[in-house]
Design a protein around this motif. Structure first.
Motif, PDB file in Angstrom:
ATOM      1  N   SER A   1     -54.216  63.169  16.641  1.00 40.69           N
ATOM      2  CA  SER A   1     -54.269  62.425  15.374  1.00 40.69           C
ATOM      3  C   SER A   1     -52.844  62.227  14.871  1.00 40.69           C
ATOM      4  O   SER A   1     -51.898  62.767  15.443  1.00 40.69           O
ATOM      5  N   ALA A   2     -52.742  61.539  13.761  1.00 34.76           N
ATOM      6  CA  ALA A   2     -51.459  61.434  13.075  1.00 34.76           C
ATOM      7  C   ALA A   2     -51.162  62.759  12.375  1.00 34.76           C
ATOM      8  O   ALA A   2     -52.083  63.541  12.108  1.00 34.76           O
TER       9      ALA A   2
ATOM     10  N   ARG B   1     -61.725  56.146   9.267  1.00 34.65           N
ATOM     11  CA  ARG B   1     -61.073  57.407   8.924  1.00 34.65           C
ATOM     12  C   ARG B   1     -61.730  58.588   9.670  1.00 34.65           C
ATOM     13  O   ARG B   1     -62.952  58.656   9.793  1.00 34.65           O
ATOM     14  N   GLY B   2     -60.873  59.477  10.132  1.00 37.30           N
ATOM     15  CA  GLY B   2     -61.360  60.632  10.903  1.00 37.30           C
ATOM     16  C   GLY B   2     -61.720  60.251  12.337  1.00 37.30           C
ATOM     17  O   GLY B   2     -62.314  61.046  13.076  1.00 37.30           O
ATOM     18  N   GLY B   3     -61.335  59.043  12.759  1.00 40.58           N
ATOM     19  CA  GLY B   3     -61.803  58.481  14.036  1.00 40.58           C
ATOM     20  C   GLY B   3     -61.281  59.139  15.299  1.00 40.58           C
ATOM     21  O   GLY B   3     -61.768  58.826  16.389  1.00 40.58           O
ATOM     22  N   SER B   4     -60.317  60.045  15.191  1.00 46.59           N
ATOM     23  CA  SER B   4     -59.811  60.681  16.416  1.00 46.59           C
ATOM     24  C   SER B   4     -60.883  61.524  17.103  1.00 46.59           C
ATOM     25  O   SER B   4     -60.876  61.660  18.328  1.00 46.59           O
ATOM     26  N   ASP B   5     -61.797  62.085  16.318  1.00 52.95           N
ATOM     27  CA  ASP B   5     -62.918  62.831  16.930  1.00 52.95           C
ATOM     28  C   ASP B   5     -63.748  61.877  17.788  1.00 52.95           C
ATOM     29  O   ASP B   5     -64.202  62.228  18.872  1.00 52.95           O
TER      30      ASP B   5
ATOM     31  N   THR C   1     -51.754  59.250   7.525  1.00 49.71           N
ATOM     32  CA  THR C   1     -52.674  58.104   7.389  1.00 49.71           C
ATOM     33  C   THR C   1     -52.919  57.800   5.913  1.00 49.71           C
ATOM     34  O   THR C   1     -52.969  56.630   5.522  1.00 49.71           O
TER      35      THR C   1
ATOM     36  N   TYR D   1     -58.153  57.534  17.223  1.00 49.40           N
ATOM     37  CA  TYR D   1     -58.299  56.611  16.086  1.00 49.40           C
ATOM     38  C   TYR D   1     -58.033  55.142  16.397  1.00 49.40           C
ATOM     39  O   TYR D   1     -58.792  54.281  15.997  1.00 49.40           O
TER      40      TYR D   1
ATOM     41  N   GLU E   1     -50.630  57.544  14.495  1.00 49.44           N
ATOM     42  CA  GLU E   1     -50.967  58.094  15.812  1.00 49.44           C
ATOM     43  C   GLU E   1     -49.905  57.706  16.840  1.00 49.44           C
ATOM     44  O   GLU E   1     -49.622  58.473  17.770  1.00 49.44           O
TER      45      GLU E   1
END
Ligand code: ADP
Ligand code: ASP
Ligand code: MG
Length: 440
Positions: A36-37, A196-200, A42, A182, A120
């Motif tokens: 993630s960043a 948002r939170g898209g790295s998962d 972000t 993300y 990111e």
């Protein structure tokens, strides 16, 4: 190959980034790292975009300067060798230079996505410089080369899988791959993101795409807790969850996971592990297809919900009424989360007010429309809970004096959902912690 995803706090300080490097290099099998960043980045980029959208260029420039200063000190502490510091300076120049160019051009929705992608891009590039400084062999894999979404913003899993598998085949001597969470490309080929939170979500998609042995989500807490630790004091980690339970918890607000992040792993039966970067020996949570023991596992809350009631005597004994209502939501591409009906009224909830005025306008011919904003969905999730003896009496006792706007029971045997005004969320989560889990 395994996937290891590290969230914002896990890479948000130079010492933590070093710890991430230790964790990813001590593995038995090749690793695809998703980053993630840095924490806070972000949010800062969102604010820069907002200022620019209002035409406030001076404010945006100040925010860019402030963010760059943060990265300057981060790099100084992370890197020691002169050549790595020089390389990092070039990276900062490239990305902050890009943000400053945006100050000079007219703002658009697609530019705002480019702004958001900088976090990111920066974290992964700086991490790779750090790995090089430590002479850790690795390869940088740009997410924008393989991660894509279609015209409905849905990830193109088959295409992602083909691109990634080919790429890995060509680089099969590499044991450490680093990519961004993300960010992705949309159907027009522009830079976009997985929300948002898209790295998962990236981690789970990538794990499914390469049929990884495991998808590890490393964060700042020791797994999925039984209740929201930001609201309730005494919570505990859950050792095991089924994909279905985890998906419900993620969708209904457990912030530790992006709402859509379970289905890709579930589709290909890739186990998901939630682990704590600050306490790597803690057990965390294991999520697999295995159904867990019956009973309530956790409670989660999802804010900013809008309830819409459509009241009409024409509904009485009529068929086709619900279809007409649902068609309005379909037309405006707005998903419904909860639904309850009586003979003369139907209530639904949505989590976005983007299309609300149009939806209301189109619903008006069907009856009287009432809208309640600022509602919170509170979900109880667990295997076969709907049929667990005494669950309803315990729930009723826990709810006590709290006004309930809607209840959904029986839609799934693994979920009971309540809708309450947001002002009652904290009280309800705390009362459920006592009433259901026996914790005060
Ligand atoms: P990351 O930056 O690693 O993606 P997030 O902040 O997105 O981390 O998610 C982790 C946070 O989720 C935790 O610090 C915790 O406050 C919050 N959280 C909310 N509900 C839960 C829950 N049920 N279990 C664990 N953490 C939760
Ligand atoms: N950096 C993005 C965010 O803050 C994605 C993520 O952290 O998962 O939303
Ligand atoms: Mg997160």
């Amino acid at each position: 190959m395994k996937v290891m995803k590290f969230g914002g706090t896990s890479v948000g300080r130079p010492d933590r980034m070093q710890q991430v490097a230790d964790l990813v290099t001590n593995q038995q099998e090749p690793v695809l790292v998703v980053l993630s960043a840095l924490s806070g980045t972000t949010n800062a980029l969102v604010e820069i975009g907002e200022q620019l959208s209002k035409g406030n260029k001076v404010e945006a420039a100040t925010l860019i300067d402030k963010l760059e200063q943060h990265y300057q000190s981060f790099v100084k502490e992370l890197l020691q060798a002169e050549n790595s510091r020089k390389e990092a300076a070039g990276i900062l120049e490239e990305h902050f230079g890009f943000l400053r160019i945006i100050l000079k051009i007219s703002f658009s929705e697609s530019i705002s996505k480019d702004i958001l992608a900088q976090g990111e891009l920066l974290s992964t590039k700086l991490f790779c410089v750090f790995l090089s400084e430590k002479k850790i062999d690795h390869v940088f894999l740009p997410a924008l080369d393989f991660m894509s979404i279609d015209a409905n913003d849905e990830p193109e899993l088959t295409k992602i899988s083909t691109r990634l598998t080919e790429w890995i085949k060509k680089n099969d001597t590499k044991k450490l791959l680093v990519t961004q969470g993300y960010i992705c490309r949309n159907h027009r080929g522009e830079v976009d993101n997985l929300k948002r939170g898209g790295s998962d979500y990236t981690a789970s998609l990538v794990a499914a795409a390469i049929r990884a042995s495991v998808c590890e989500i490393w964060t700042d807490i020791d797994g999925m807790h039984n209740n929201d630790p930001r609201v309730v004091e005494k919570t505990f980690p859950i050792e095991q969850l089924s994909f279905d339970e985890a998906a419900e918890l993620a969708y209904f607000g457990a912030k530790i996971l992006h709402p859509a992040s379970i289905w890709p792993a579930q589709q290909y039966q890739v186990p998901v592990r939630l682990l704590n970067t600050m306490d790597p020996v803690a057990k965390g949570t294991l999520i697999t297809a295995q159904p867990s023991a019956a009973g309530v596992k956790a409670v989660a809350a999802k804010d900013n919900i809008i309830a819409i009631r459509i009241k009409s005597s024409r509904m009485l004994l009529a068929y086709g009424f619900l279809r007409k209502i649902f068609e309005v939501f379909e037309k405006y591409r707005t998903p419904i989360d909860m639904i309850t009906t009586s003979e003369v009224a139907v209530s639904v909830t949505i989590d976005s007010d983007l299309q609300l005025p149009y939806i209301i306008q189109e619903l008006e011919p069907f009856g009287t429309i009432e809208v309640d904003k600022n509602q919170t969905i509170v979900s109880l999730v667990g295997h076969e809970i709907a049929t667990t003896p005494s669950i309803l009496s315990k729930l009723a006792e826990s709810v006590n004096e709290i006004p309930i706007r809607m209840v959904s029971y029986g839609g799934s045997p693994h979920n009971i959902t309540l809708l309450v005004p947001a002002t009652h969320k904290t009280a309800l989560l705390r009362q459920l912690n006592t009433g259901i889990f026996g914790l005060s």
